[in-house]
Design an enzyme around this catalytic site. Structure first.
Site, PDB file in Angstrom:
ATOM      1  N   TYR A   1     -17.946  -0.278 -27.595  1.00 50.58           N
ATOM      2  CA  TYR A   1     -17.461   0.152 -29.235  1.00 50.58           C
ATOM      3  C   TYR A   1     -17.791   1.682 -29.182  1.00 50.58           C
ATOM      4  O   TYR A   1     -17.265   1.883 -29.390  1.00 50.58           O
ATOM      5  CB  TYR A   1     -18.786  -0.529 -29.897  1.00 50.58           C
TER       6      TYR A   1
ATOM      7  N   SER B   1     -18.400   6.172 -35.786  1.00 54.62           N
ATOM      8  CA  SER B   1     -19.969   6.335 -35.390  1.00 54.62           C
ATOM      9  C   SER B   1     -20.574   7.395 -34.797  1.00 54.62           C
ATOM     10  O   SER B   1     -20.175   7.434 -34.074  1.00 54.62           O
ATOM     11  CB  SER B   1     -19.286   4.988 -34.549  1.00 54.62           C
TER      12      SER B   1
END
Length: 253
Positions: free
Chosen positions: A151, A138
């Site tokens: 995250y 990501s």
């Protein structure tokens, strides 16, 4: 010839979203595909639609992450390619993240890829055969927004792991790369926007209008790029973590 002709591909987290797109693209390019997920009704339907094989797995359990590879080898005799596409995106900041939420992110976003890679590389080395791995990371690995603290931490760890493993196994001819994907239009993102950000039915249009290219990233585009990285057409590249996004990190106005 199709890019993945006669290759055996495991897609962890392959029952929906980006993972499902990769399953479809890999099958289209000639691969025998195994996919994992937690919801059998979704995974089995995708398997039936594509000819792939579905294995139910909770990747938060390291044993099940390793077993996903064992199931693939049992079904097809080997594993040639691994994609780690499972991801948890539940929200949490530095101040409100609980130890339980932190551990959930580490379990899915970092620990599961680690042990799936461990098992896949072990099979490749035992056969003295080349292989390829792609980790779906990501752009949050660069820092991320405040509400994605655990995250971002886990994805940054996965970026480092990708480079570490690629370096460690380059002489085994096992190529390992990653994609730092940006904001992507998936059913999971739709659920997150509605649950955490009060989004309405027009959130996609509003989000697209705020992007440089006028649209969100699309699953099929990412899937095609992953297939290229898995295939011999990507040449010798290994240890690359590619920013697959329309924002330029480090750029400033």
């Amino acid at each position: 010839m199709a890019l993945l002709q006669d290759k055996v591909v495991l897609v962890n987290g392959g029952s929906q979203g980006v993972g499902a797109g990769i399953v479809r693209a890999a099958v289209r390019e000639g691969a025998a595909v195994v996919l994992t997920g937690r919801r059998p009704e979704v995974g089995e339907k995708l398997a039936a639609d594509t000819g792939a094989r579905f294995v139910r797995a909770d990747l938060a359990d390291p044993a099940q992450a390793r077993d996903s590879v064992a199931h693939t080898v049992e079904a097809h005799g080997r594993i040639d390619c691994l994609v780690n596409a499972a991801g948890l995106t539940s929200r949490g900041s530095l101040l409100d993240t609980t130890p339980e939420l932190f551990d959930q992110h580490m379990a899915i976003n970092l620990r599961a890829p680690f042990f799936a890679m461990q098992a896949a590389v072990a099979d490749m080395k035992a056969r003295e055969a080349p292989g390829t791995i792609v980790n779906i990371i990501s752009n949050c690995a660069h820092g991320g927004p405040p509400f994605l603290a655990p995250y971002s931490a886990a994805k940054a760890g996965l970026a480092g792991l990708t480079r570490n493993a690629a370096h460690a196994h380059r002489w085994d001819r096992i190529r390992i790369n990653g994609l730092n994907i940006g904001w992507t239009d998936t059913e999971g993102e739709d659920a997150v926007q509605r649950a955490f950000h009060g989004a309405g039915d027009d959130w996609r249009e509003r989000a697209a209008a705020a992007q440089p290219m006028g649209r969100l990233g699309q699953v099929d585009e990412i899937a095609d790029f992953v297939v290229l990285l898995l295939s011999d057409r990507s040449g010798v590249v290994t240890g690359s973590v590619i920013d697959w996004d329309q924002n330029v990190f480090g750029g400033m106005d």
